[in-house]
Design a protein around this motif. Structure first.
Motif: not given
Length: 81
Positions: A31-52
């Motif tokens: 998450a730090e490397f991608l400059h997003i919050s940990v919660r956002c990354y966790q949700t993304f990694e589960k496939g529940h949302c996309g990223i910008g």
């Protein structure tokens, strides 16, 4: 959500998770490397949302040339065959 968007989210999240595990990174570090919050990354990694787009750019900057090629090839074969 459109089918293509869902396939894209699942593909990108699975690819990112594979890279994270291959490099022995925690979700927090990724998450730090991608400059997003940990919660956002966790949700993304589960496939529940996309990223910008900005986050995709950060991801691409982390990848080796071979990994970038594999990422794009996977898009062509798995998301938009």
């Amino acid at each position: 959500m459109k089918r293509t968007n869902l396939k894209l989210n699942v593909y990108v999240s699975a690819f990112t998770r594979k890279i994270r595990l291959r490099r022995h990174l925690s979700q927090e570090q990724m998450a730090e490397f991608l400059h997003i919050s940990v919660r956002c990354y966790q949700t993304f990694e589960k496939g529940h949302c996309g990223i910008g787009g900005q986050t995709i750019c950060c991801l691409l900057m982390l990848l080796s040339e071979e990994e970038r090629r594999a990422f794009v090839d996977g898009l062509a074969t798995e998301v938009w065959p």
